[in-house]
Design a protein around this motif. Structure first.
Motif, PDB file in Angstrom:
ATOM      1  N   THR A 206       0.826  -1.210   0.000  1.00 54.83           N
ATOM      2  CA  THR A 206       0.000   0.000   0.000  1.00 54.83           C
ATOM      3  C   THR A 206       0.861   1.261   0.000  1.00 54.83           C
ATOM      4  O   THR A 206       0.322   2.370   0.038  1.00 54.83           O
ATOM      5  CB  THR A 206      -0.929   0.026   1.227  1.00 54.83           C
ATOM      6  OG1 THR A 206      -0.144  -0.079   2.421  1.00 54.83           O
ATOM      7  CG2 THR A 206      -1.936  -1.119   1.178  1.00 54.83           C
ATOM      8  N   THR A 207       2.184   1.102  -0.030  1.00 49.98           N
ATOM      9  CA  THR A 207       3.077   2.257  -0.108  1.00 49.98           C
ATOM     10  C   THR A 207       2.881   2.946  -1.459  1.00 49.98           C
ATOM     11  O   THR A 207       3.041   2.320  -2.513  1.00 49.98           O
ATOM     12  CB  THR A 207       4.548   1.837   0.040  1.00 49.98           C
ATOM     13  OG1 THR A 207       4.717   1.186   1.297  1.00 49.98           O
ATOM     14  CG2 THR A 207       5.468   3.045  -0.025  1.00 49.98           C
ATOM     15  N   VAL A 208       2.532   4.218  -1.420  1.00 52.94           N
ATOM     16  CA  VAL A 208       2.245   4.947  -2.656  1.00 52.94           C
ATOM     17  C   VAL A 208       3.504   5.010  -3.521  1.00 52.94           C
ATOM     18  O   VAL A 208       4.589   5.345  -3.044  1.00 52.94           O
ATOM     19  CB  VAL A 208       1.734   6.369  -2.349  1.00 52.94           C
ATOM     20  CG1 VAL A 208       1.511   7.149  -3.645  1.00 52.94           C
ATOM     21  CG2 VAL A 208       0.445   6.301  -1.539  1.00 52.94           C
ATOM     22  N   GLN A 209       3.338   4.714  -4.791  1.00 52.68           N
ATOM     23  CA  GLN A 209       4.460   4.679  -5.722  1.00 52.68           C
ATOM     24  C   GLN A 209       4.551   5.979  -6.523  1.00 52.68           C
ATOM     25  O   GLN A 209       3.547   6.648  -6.760  1.00 52.68           O
ATOM     26  CB  GLN A 209       4.311   3.496  -6.667  1.00 52.68           C
ATOM     27  CG  GLN A 209       4.251   2.154  -5.958  1.00 52.68           C
ATOM     28  CD  GLN A 209       5.512   1.854  -5.157  1.00 52.68           C
ATOM     29  OE1 GLN A 209       6.609   1.810  -5.716  1.00 52.68           O
ATOM     30  NE2 GLN A 209       5.365   1.645  -3.860  1.00 52.68           N
ATOM     31  N   ASP A 210       5.773   6.307  -6.928  1.00 57.23           N
ATOM     32  CA  ASP A 210       6.019   7.565  -7.620  1.00 57.23           C
ATOM     33  C   ASP A 210       6.504   7.291  -9.048  1.00 57.23           C
ATOM     34  O   ASP A 210       7.679   7.043  -9.279  1.00 57.23           O
ATOM     35  CB  ASP A 210       7.056   8.390  -6.854  1.00 57.23           C
ATOM     36  CG  ASP A 210       7.253   9.784  -7.430  1.00 57.23           C
ATOM     37  OD1 ASP A 210       6.662  10.078  -8.483  1.00 57.23           O
ATOM     38  OD2 ASP A 210       7.995  10.575  -6.814  1.00 57.23           O
ATOM     39  N   HIS A 211       5.550   7.280  -9.978  1.00 59.36           N
ATOM     40  CA  HIS A 211       5.862   7.158 -11.404  1.00 59.36           C
ATOM     41  C   HIS A 211       6.677   5.904 -11.739  1.00 59.36           C
ATOM     42  O   HIS A 211       7.592   5.949 -12.562  1.00 59.36           O
ATOM     43  CB  HIS A 211       6.567   8.420 -11.903  1.00 59.36           C
ATOM     44  CG  HIS A 211       5.679   9.633 -11.896  1.00 59.36           C
ATOM     45  ND1 HIS A 211       5.600  10.479 -10.811  1.00 59.36           N
ATOM     46  CD2 HIS A 211       4.840  10.128 -12.826  1.00 59.36           C
ATOM     47  CE1 HIS A 211       4.741  11.449 -11.075  1.00 59.36           C
ATOM     48  NE2 HIS A 211       4.253  11.255 -12.282  1.00 59.36           N
ATOM     49  N   LYS A 212       6.327   4.786 -11.096  1.00 61.80           N
ATOM     50  CA  LYS A 212       6.909   3.509 -11.492  1.00 61.80           C
ATOM     51  C   LYS A 212       6.188   3.027 -12.758  1.00 61.80           C
ATOM     52  O   LYS A 212       4.965   3.088 -12.858  1.00 61.80           O
ATOM     53  CB  LYS A 212       6.734   2.473 -10.379  1.00 61.80           C
ATOM     54  CG  LYS A 212       7.522   2.767  -9.107  1.00 61.80           C
ATOM     55  CD  LYS A 212       8.985   2.417  -9.289  1.00 61.80           C
ATOM     56  CE  LYS A 212       9.752   2.564  -7.974  1.00 61.80           C
ATOM     57  NZ  LYS A 212       9.336   1.571  -6.975  1.00 61.80           N
ATOM     58  N   ALA A 213       6.943   2.536 -13.705  1.00 62.68           N
ATOM     59  CA  ALA A 213       6.377   2.202 -15.007  1.00 62.68           C
ATOM     60  C   ALA A 213       5.478   0.968 -14.950  1.00 62.68           C
ATOM     61  O   ALA A 213       5.870  -0.075 -14.425  1.00 62.68           O
ATOM     62  CB  ALA A 213       7.502   1.964 -16.012  1.00 62.68           C
ATOM     63  N   TYR A 214       4.276   1.114 -15.469  1.00 59.69           N
ATOM     64  CA  TYR A 214       3.348   0.020 -15.737  1.00 59.69           C
ATOM     65  C   TYR A 214       3.134  -0.923 -14.554  1.00 59.69           C
ATOM     66  O   TYR A 214       3.169  -2.149 -14.694  1.00 59.69           O
ATOM     67  CB  TYR A 214       3.806  -0.778 -16.960  1.00 59.69           C
ATOM     68  CG  TYR A 214       3.673  -0.018 -18.261  1.00 59.69           C
ATOM     69  CD1 TYR A 214       2.482   0.628 -18.595  1.00 59.69           C
ATOM     70  CD2 TYR A 214       4.730   0.045 -19.157  1.00 59.69           C
ATOM     71  CE1 TYR A 214       2.360   1.327 -19.785  1.00 59.69           C
ATOM     72  CE2 TYR A 214       4.621   0.747 -20.358  1.00 59.69           C
ATOM     73  CZ  TYR A 214       3.422   1.385 -20.662  1.00 59.69           C
ATOM     74  OH  TYR A 214       3.313   2.068 -21.837  1.00 59.69           O
ATOM     75  N   LEU A 215       2.908  -0.371 -13.384  1.00 55.73           N
ATOM     76  CA  LEU A 215       2.561  -1.200 -12.235  1.00 55.73           C
ATOM     77  C   LEU A 215       1.120  -1.680 -12.357  1.00 55.73           C
ATOM     78  O   LEU A 215       0.265  -0.993 -12.918  1.00 55.73           O
ATOM     79  CB  LEU A 215       2.698  -0.399 -10.936  1.00 55.73           C
ATOM     80  CG  LEU A 215       4.103  -0.003 -10.485  1.00 55.73           C
ATOM     81  CD1 LEU A 215       4.016   0.774  -9.176  1.00 55.73           C
ATOM     82  CD2 LEU A 215       4.990  -1.222 -10.321  1.00 55.73           C
ATOM     83  N   TYR A 216       0.859  -2.863 -11.808  1.00 53.11           N
ATOM     84  CA  TYR A 216      -0.515  -3.310 -11.621  1.00 53.11           C
ATOM     85  C   TYR A 216      -1.001  -2.744 -10.289  1.00 53.11           C
ATOM     86  O   TYR A 216      -0.291  -2.801  -9.279  1.00 53.11           O
ATOM     87  CB  TYR A 216      -0.597  -4.838 -11.632  1.00 53.11           C
ATOM     88  CG  TYR A 216      -0.488  -5.407 -13.027  1.00 53.11           C
ATOM     89  CD1 TYR A 216      -1.633  -5.616 -13.792  1.00 53.11           C
ATOM     90  CD2 TYR A 216       0.758  -5.708 -13.579  1.00 53.11           C
ATOM     91  CE1 TYR A 216      -1.542  -6.126 -15.086  1.00 53.11           C
ATOM     92  CE2 TYR A 216       0.862  -6.210 -14.874  1.00 53.11           C
ATOM     93  CZ  TYR A 216      -0.295  -6.417 -15.619  1.00 53.11           C
ATOM     94  OH  TYR A 216      -0.196  -6.910 -16.889  1.00 53.11           O
ATOM     95  N   GLU A 217      -2.224  -2.195 -10.302  1.00 53.04           N
ATOM     96  CA  GLU A 217      -2.755  -1.519  -9.114  1.00 53.04           C
ATOM     97  C   GLU A 217      -4.238  -1.874  -8.952  1.00 53.04           C
ATOM     98  O   GLU A 217      -4.951  -2.074  -9.942  1.00 53.04           O
ATOM     99  CB  GLU A 217      -2.611   0.006  -9.267  1.00 53.04           C
ATOM    100  CG  GLU A 217      -1.177   0.446  -9.504  1.00 53.04           C
ATOM    101  CD  GLU A 217      -1.021   1.915  -9.822  1.00 53.04           C
ATOM    102  OE1 GLU A 217       0.127   2.347 -10.038  1.00 53.04           O
ATOM    103  OE2 GLU A 217      -2.041   2.640  -9.857  1.00 53.04           O
TER     104      GLU A 217
END
Length: 278
Positions: A206-217
Motif C-alpha cells: 500500500t506504499t504509494v508509488q512515484d511514477h513507477k512504469a506500468y505497475l498493476y494496481e
C-alpha cells in the motif's frame, strides 16, 4: 470504444487482488437530515467541525445545491436534462476563495456519511447533492471554484463493461506525456478495498508509488467518479480512471499536475450513469 492500448481483458490477474478486504470500522460523524417536498436539507457534524447543506429541485430536472463549510459557501445549479452545471464558491462577505485540505477532508467524510445513511438514488435532489459534494471533496486548490461543467453527447467513456478487469490508466505532467511508461499503470477497475495496492517486486504494497512504469494496481474503487467507494453502484469512466491514476502515482489530490484530469472527469462525475452490479 476504448483504445486498444487500454483494454487488457483480464478479469483478475492476481488472486490476492480478488479477495474481499474488510474495511476497518470508523466514525462517519452525525448526519442530521430533513426531507422536504422538493429536496433535502440538514447538517453534518464530525468532531468539532460541521457543515450545512440544502439540495432542492427548483424546476423539473434542475437542482440547486448549497453547502456551507468552514465559512465557505459552495453553490451549484445543475441542469440534469441539458447536462450543464454552474458552480461557484465564496467566503463570508462574497470574497473569492478556494477549497483547501481541511475543507476536502470534511466534505469527503460528509459524502461517505450521505452514501451510508441515505438512499442517494431515491431522489434527484439527493443524487445531485451526493455527486456535486463528492466533486467538491476532490477539487484541487488550483481549480477555480467558479466554473461551468458541461457534458456534450457522449461526453464520457463509460467503463462499466470493464468492471473487475485491468485497463491502462494514464496522466501527463511536466516530466511525462500521457501513455509514457512512467505515467501509466494497469488499474483494476472498481475493486472495493480500503486502500490502493501496488504490485512491486512480486508483492503487493500500500506504499504509494512515484511514477513507477506500468505497475498493476487495485483498490479504493479505482475508476469510480467520486470520493472513495460509494455505498451503492459505482460510476466508472475513463476520465475518472485517469484522474485516480494521477493522484495515486506521484501526485497528491491537490496537485496542479492533476488539474486537467480533474476537470475532464467533472462532467463524468456530475452526469455519467452508474454501473449496475458494481
Amino acid at each position: 470504444m476504448l483504445s486498444a492500448m487500454r483494454a487488457l481483458g483480464l478479469s483478475c490477474l492476481f488472486l490476492t487482488a480478488c479477495g474481499d478486504i474488510e474495511d476497518e470500522a470508523e466514525s462517519i460523524g452525525v448526519l442530521d437530515l430533513e426531507t422536504q417536498a422538493s429536496g433535502l436539507a440538514g447538517t453534518y457534524t464530525l468532531g468539532d467541525a460541521s457543515l450545512r447543506f440544502t439540495s432542492r429541485e427548483v424546476e423539473s430536472g434542475i437542482v440547486d445545491v448549497v453547502v456551507s463549510v468552514h465559512g465557505l459557501e459552495l453553490t451549484a445549479i445543475v441542469d440534469t436534462l441539458s447536462r450543464v452545471a454552474e458552480i461557484d464558491g465564496f467566503a463570508a462577505g462574497g470574497a473569492e476563495t478556494q477549497i483547501v485540505a481541511r475543507d476536502r477532508e470534511l466534505l469527503a467524510a460528509f459524502v461517505a456519511a450521505l452514501a451510508d445513511e441515505v438512499d442517494v438514488e431515491a431522489s434527484l435532489a439527493a443524487s445531485t447533492l451526493h455527486r456535486v459534494s463528492s466533486s467538491w471533496s476532490q477539487t484541487p486548490d488550483t481549480v477555480p471554484l467558479q466554473r461551468s461543467v458541461a457534458a456534450q453527447e457522449r461526453g464520457w467513456s463509460s467503463i462499466c463493461s470493464s468492471y473487475n478487469k485491468y485497463l491502462t490508466a494514464t496522466h501527463d505532467d511536466s516530466n511525462y506525456d500521457a501513455f509514457s511508461p512512467n505515467s501509466s499503470s494497469y488499474a483494476h477497475v472498481g475493486h472495493r478495498a480500503a486502500s490502493t495496492y501496488y504490485h512491486v517486486n512480486n508483492k503487493w504494497t500500500t506504499t504509494v508509488q512515484d511514477h513507477k512504469a506500468y505497475l498493476y494496481e487495485y483498490g479504493a474503487c479505482y475508476g469510480n467518479c467520486g470520493s472513495g467507494c460509494p455505498g451503492g453502484s459505482q460510476t466508472l469512466t475513463l476520465d475518472c480512471l485517469d484522474h485516480d491514476q494521477c493522484v495515486r502515482n506521484g501526485h497528491a489530490l491537490a496537485s496542479l499536475w492533476c488539474d486537467d484530469e480533474f476537470v475532464s472527469a467533472s462532467d463524468d462525475e456530475f452526469f455519467a450513469p452508474k454501473c449496475s452490479g458494481t
